[in-house]
Scaffold this motif. Structure first.
Motif, PDB file in Angstrom:
ATOM      1  N   ILE A 158     -13.632  -8.410  -6.071  1.00  0.00           N
ATOM      2  CA  ILE A 158     -13.487  -8.651  -4.681  1.00  0.00           C
ATOM      3  C   ILE A 158     -14.298 -10.245  -5.488  1.00  0.00           C
ATOM      4  N   LYS A 159     -14.835  -9.750  -6.650  1.00  0.00           N
ATOM      5  CA  LYS A 159     -15.297 -11.648  -6.550  1.00  0.00           C
ATOM      6  C   LYS A 159     -13.531 -12.589  -7.345  1.00  0.00           C
ATOM      7  N   THR A 160     -13.225 -11.849  -8.559  1.00  0.00           N
ATOM      8  CA  THR A 160     -11.985 -12.721  -8.768  1.00  0.00           C
ATOM      9  C   THR A 160     -10.731 -12.577  -8.377  1.00  0.00           C
ATOM     10  N   THR A 161      -9.975 -12.301  -7.382  1.00  0.00           N
ATOM     11  CA  THR A 161      -9.062 -12.148  -6.559  1.00  0.00           C
ATOM     12  C   THR A 161      -9.373 -12.995  -5.725  1.00  0.00           C
ATOM     13  N   LYS A 162      -8.840 -14.667  -5.366  1.00  0.00           N
ATOM     14  CA  LYS A 162      -9.193 -15.527  -4.972  1.00  0.00           C
ATOM     15  C   LYS A 162      -8.008 -15.297  -3.643  1.00  0.00           C
ATOM     16  N   TRP A 163      -7.352 -14.658  -3.334  1.00  0.00           N
ATOM     17  CA  TRP A 163      -6.400 -14.334  -2.533  1.00  0.00           C
ATOM     18  C   TRP A 163      -7.078 -13.360  -0.482  1.00  0.00           C
ATOM     19  N   LEU A 164      -7.757 -12.314  -1.823  1.00  0.00           N
ATOM     20  CA  LEU A 164      -8.398 -11.015  -1.134  1.00  0.00           C
ATOM     21  C   LEU A 164      -8.667 -11.620  -0.044  1.00  0.00           C
ATOM     22  N   ARG A 165      -9.735 -12.290   0.069  1.00  0.00           N
ATOM     23  CA  ARG A 165     -10.689 -12.734   1.324  1.00  0.00           C
ATOM     24  C   ARG A 165      -9.743 -12.932   2.677  1.00  0.00           C
ATOM     25  N   ASP A 166      -8.846 -13.907   1.901  1.00  0.00           N
ATOM     26  CA  ASP A 166      -8.222 -14.047   3.658  1.00  0.00           C
ATOM     27  C   ASP A 166      -6.970 -13.207   3.674  1.00  0.00           C
ATOM     28  N   TYR A 167      -6.343 -12.526   2.605  1.00  0.00           N
ATOM     29  CA  TYR A 167      -5.548 -11.407   3.116  1.00  0.00           C
ATOM     30  C   TYR A 167      -5.841 -10.275   3.643  1.00  0.00           C
TER      31      TYR A 167
ATOM     32  N   PHE B  74      -6.838 -12.039   7.492  1.00  0.00           N
ATOM     33  CA  PHE B  74      -5.267 -11.785   7.852  1.00  0.00           C
ATOM     34  C   PHE B  74      -4.481 -10.730   8.785  1.00  0.00           C
ATOM     35  N   MET B  75      -4.929  -9.848   8.404  1.00  0.00           N
ATOM     36  CA  MET B  75      -4.346  -7.807   8.376  1.00  0.00           C
ATOM     37  C   MET B  75      -5.595  -7.089   9.589  1.00  0.00           C
ATOM     38  N   THR B  76      -6.350  -7.450   9.363  1.00  0.00           N
ATOM     39  CA  THR B  76      -6.854  -7.689  10.237  1.00  0.00           C
ATOM     40  C   THR B  76      -7.137  -8.298  11.964  1.00  0.00           C
ATOM     41  N   ALA B  77      -7.050  -9.222  11.692  1.00  0.00           N
ATOM     42  CA  ALA B  77      -6.633 -10.313  12.927  1.00  0.00           C
ATOM     43  C   ALA B  77      -5.050  -9.466  13.631  1.00  0.00           C
ATOM     44  N   LYS B  78      -4.612  -9.191  12.094  1.00  0.00           N
ATOM     45  CA  LYS B  78      -3.589  -8.831  13.161  1.00  0.00           C
ATOM     46  C   LYS B  78      -3.736  -7.879  14.375  1.00  0.00           C
ATOM     47  N   GLU B  79      -3.957  -6.525  13.822  1.00  0.00           N
ATOM     48  CA  GLU B  79      -4.878  -5.369  13.918  1.00  0.00           C
ATOM     49  C   GLU B  79      -5.193  -6.272  15.782  1.00  0.00           C
ATOM     50  N   VAL B  80      -6.376  -6.582  15.046  1.00  0.00           N
ATOM     51  CA  VAL B  80      -7.193  -7.307  16.154  1.00  0.00           C
ATOM     52  C   VAL B  80      -6.250  -7.999  17.399  1.00  0.00           C
TER      53      VAL B  80
ATOM     54  N   GLU C 264     -17.962  -9.171  11.495  1.00  0.00           N
ATOM     55  CA  GLU C 264     -17.884  -8.083  13.245  1.00  0.00           C
ATOM     56  C   GLU C 264     -17.204  -7.234  12.456  1.00  0.00           C
ATOM     57  N   TYR C 265     -16.075  -6.836  11.903  1.00  0.00           N
ATOM     58  CA  TYR C 265     -14.814  -6.381  11.851  1.00  0.00           C
ATOM     59  C   TYR C 265     -14.600  -6.180  10.183  1.00  0.00           C
ATOM     60  N   ARG C 266     -16.113  -5.988   9.513  1.00  0.00           N
ATOM     61  CA  ARG C 266     -16.715  -5.716   8.174  1.00  0.00           C
ATOM     62  C   ARG C 266     -16.030  -4.401   7.555  1.00  0.00           C
ATOM     63  N   ASP C 267     -16.000  -3.131   8.732  1.00  0.00           N
ATOM     64  CA  ASP C 267     -15.475  -2.301   8.377  1.00  0.00           C
ATOM     65  C   ASP C 267     -13.813  -2.129   7.631  1.00  0.00           C
ATOM     66  N   ARG C 268     -12.590  -2.371   8.522  1.00  0.00           N
ATOM     67  CA  ARG C 268     -11.398  -3.309   8.714  1.00  0.00           C
ATOM     68  C   ARG C 268     -11.442  -3.939   7.540  1.00  0.00           C
ATOM     69  N   ILE C 269     -12.570  -4.755   6.716  1.00  0.00           N
ATOM     70  CA  ILE C 269     -12.346  -5.785   5.502  1.00  0.00           C
ATOM     71  C   ILE C 269     -12.823  -5.110   4.382  1.00  0.00           C
ATOM     72  N   THR C 270     -13.681  -3.777   4.531  1.00  0.00           N
ATOM     73  CA  THR C 270     -13.616  -3.259   3.763  1.00  0.00           C
ATOM     74  C   THR C 270     -12.266  -2.409   3.120  1.00  0.00           C
ATOM     75  N   TYR C 271     -11.481  -2.359   4.562  1.00  0.00           N
ATOM     76  CA  TYR C 271     -10.376  -1.178   4.164  1.00  0.00           C
ATOM     77  C   TYR C 271      -9.716  -1.871   3.372  1.00  0.00           C
ATOM     78  N   TYR C 272      -8.924  -3.249   3.478  1.00  0.00           N
ATOM     79  CA  TYR C 272      -8.511  -4.203   3.421  1.00  0.00           C
ATOM     80  C   TYR C 272      -8.268  -4.343   1.739  1.00  0.00           C
TER      81      TYR C 272
ATOM     82  N   PRO D  59       0.820  -0.959   0.338  1.00  0.00           N
ATOM     83  CA  PRO D  59       0.010   0.231  -0.208  1.00  0.00           C
ATOM     84  C   PRO D  59       1.110   1.485  -0.328  1.00  0.00           C
ATOM     85  N   LEU D  60       1.338   0.865   0.459  1.00  0.00           N
ATOM     86  CA  LEU D  60       3.417   2.591  -0.113  1.00  0.00           C
ATOM     87  C   LEU D  60       3.151   3.290  -1.191  1.00  0.00           C
ATOM     88  N   LEU D  61       2.884   2.071  -2.061  1.00  0.00           N
ATOM     89  CA  LEU D  61       3.337   1.906  -3.629  1.00  0.00           C
ATOM     90  C   LEU D  61       1.859   2.772  -3.862  1.00  0.00           C
TER      91      LEU D  61
END
Length: 519
Positions: free
Chosen positions: A139-148, A151-157, A184-192, A71-73
């Protein structure tokens, strides 16, 4: 890969000039493509574009995802132009150094902008809503996105804890628990989700512009991934982990070599190549095929870092402090590359074959047909049979570098205290120069690289500019001060461009047009 003579520049995106503290996929990259075009360069080599983290000092070789974009890019100016943020958001930033990346300040600024972009994207009247259909498709075609995103949301939580220390149902990926967590963390999921959509959209434009100019993007795939990554969390069976604790049994590294007297203990988990289970081996191949397919959607050529690990790899005991102890274990060999070719077709891979290279590794490289690497800074040891000396290149199917991101700059190497006059004179003799003529050491080496038989000559930007070791990108075996170098715009001058263009054309490495593709 076609063996057309060409040349290019090695410069990571983060090192490009930018008013926002770090190079990005927007104007920073587009301006650099213009510089490359004017300089008759055919390739732009970059380091991995995956997310980086503070814990590993933002090394692009230790990421929490092998698929996600950094995301820094993401370009603040492109966010503004696309309606995701506004002028006030763009202008509200701290002052940044033009000479090195201040990661903490940059992270805070970029995270703030992406949060504003994600919030604006939820507003129905926002101008950026014109990208809603593209976002939904992503969202529909990027298979790895949901897990990413999970994962990033869980790291925060869970306060950045390593994934095996999360609550058992989340660490173990219980579906019901993950669904409840995502709700529960839908907003952070959306952020990523938005973060990765923005990166993808901007990178796609960059690649299209490179295609228009006939410039090949040359990427980099680290052979290993970080233990604390979504890749290991989702696919623990494909890595060599303890079955009860999920901790690595052995970790990746290399024994003592050119770069480090004590070897390098990278600490990454090893792939479970030794497994006798066909199902596990298939999962490893599936994961790699998906990774390479994703890579070649982003770039035209890609180096596989530590290619020798596919023939044999150095397994370091997890509790060892250095990489001096360990053992060589057998990799998958040619079967792996045959399988990738069968699944993906011909792909333009470059084998990073530096360090301790055996005849078996050379045989594997030659059987794949992938070009290897020659580094001029390794050539001047007084041995006329040194494989890095240009007269000893036994094939044009190789890439010559003055140096890489992992070693000194050309000027830095020449003036290092432990460099002998014999070393310096040997280098100078190859360009018919004198020991006392020190003002253009970098250009001597560029001349030597371009004049070689290697089909591709790559010059680190620091060497094109004649910078010393204060501009070095990385020193293997160290953790401080790496990955921060940034080029100020004042140094990308017409004089530098003219030198590169003239030298490139002199040795028949001129830029290939879009009508004559390289691959």
């Amino acid at each position: 890969m076609k063996l057309q003579r060409m040349s290019g520049i090695l410069a990571h995106v983060t090192s490009l000039p930018s008013p926002f503290g770090i190079g990005d996929a927007g104007n920073s990259a587009l301006n650099f493509l213009n510089f490359l075009e004017q300089s008759e360069q055919s390739c732009w080599q970059i380091l991995p574009t995956v997310p980086t983290c503070e814990h590993f000092n933002h090394s692009p070789y230790m990421s929490n995802s092998a698929f996600a974009g950094n995301p820094l890019l993401i370009s603040p100016e492109s966010l503004r132009d696309d309606g995701f943020i506004y002028d006030d958001d763009l202008n509200d930033h701290p002052s940044f150094s033009p000479f090195f990346v201040e990661f903490e300040k940059v992270c805070q600024f970029k995270e703030k902008l992406i949060a504003i972009a994600a919030a604006n994207f939820q507003w129905e009247d926002s101008s950026c809503r014109k990208y809603a259909a593209d976002f939904n498709r992503f969202i529909k075609t990027t298979k790895w996105l949901r897990d990413y995103a999970l994962f990033m949301t869980a790291k925060e939580v869970f306060n950045q804890a390593v994934w095996n220390q999360w609550p058992e149902d989340i660490a173990g990926r219980n579906k019901k628990a993950l669904d409840a967590f995502a709700a529960e963390y839908r907003d952070r999921i959306t952020y990523y989700n938005v973060e990765q959509f923005l990166f993808s959209m901007q990178w796609k434009r960059l690649k299209e512009k490179a295609d228009e100019k006939g410039i090949q993007l040359f990427g980099d795939v680290p052979i290993y991934v970080s233990y604390d990554s979504v890749d290991v969390w989702v696919n623990p069976n494909i890595f060599f982990l303890d079955k009860e604790t999920f901790k690595p049994v052995s970790v990746a590294g290399v024994p003592p070599d050119y770069f480090s007297k004590t070897g390098q203990r990278w600490g990454n988990p090893l792939y479970n190549w030794q497994s006798k289970s066909p199902a596990i081996r298939k999962k490893i191949y599936d994961w790699w095929a998906a990774r390479l397919a994703h890579t070649f959607e982003m770039v035209h050529i890609s180096r596989i870092d530590h290619f020798r690990g596919f023939e044999s790899y150095w397994a370091v005991p997890e509790n060892a402090e250095t990489a001096e102890t360990g053992e060589w274990l057998s990799g998958p060999g040619i079967r792996f590359f045959d399988a990738m070719k069968k699944r993906l077709g011909n792909i333009n891979i470059v084998a990073e074959d530096l360090g301790i290279i055996t005849s078996e590794v050379e045989e594997l490289r030659d059987r794949t047909g992938f070009p290897g690497m020659k580094v001029l800074l390794f050539a001047f040891d007084g041995n006329p049979d040194n494989a890095f000396l240009p007269q000893n290149y036994d094939t044009a199917n190789c890439i010559v570098y003055t140096g890489t991101h992992d070693n000194s700059t050309a000027v830095g190497w020449y003036f290092e205290e432990d460099r002998t006059d014999e070393d310096r004179q040997q280098m100078k003799s190859y360009v018919n120069g004198n020991l006392g003529d020190n003002h253009q050491v970098h250009r001597d080496l560029i001349y030597l690289a371009h004049s070689s038989t290697a089909f591709l000559s790559i010059i680190p930007l620091q060497d094109a500019l004649g910078f010393g070791n204060d501009c070095r990108m990385n020193t293997p075996g160290t953790t401080e001060g790496n990955w921060k170098w940034q080029c100020s715009s004042e140094y990308l001058t017409g004089e530098v461009s003219t030198f590169l263009r003239e030298t490139t054309l002199r040795f028949n490495r001129g830029r290939k047009t879009p009508e004559t593709p390289l691959s």
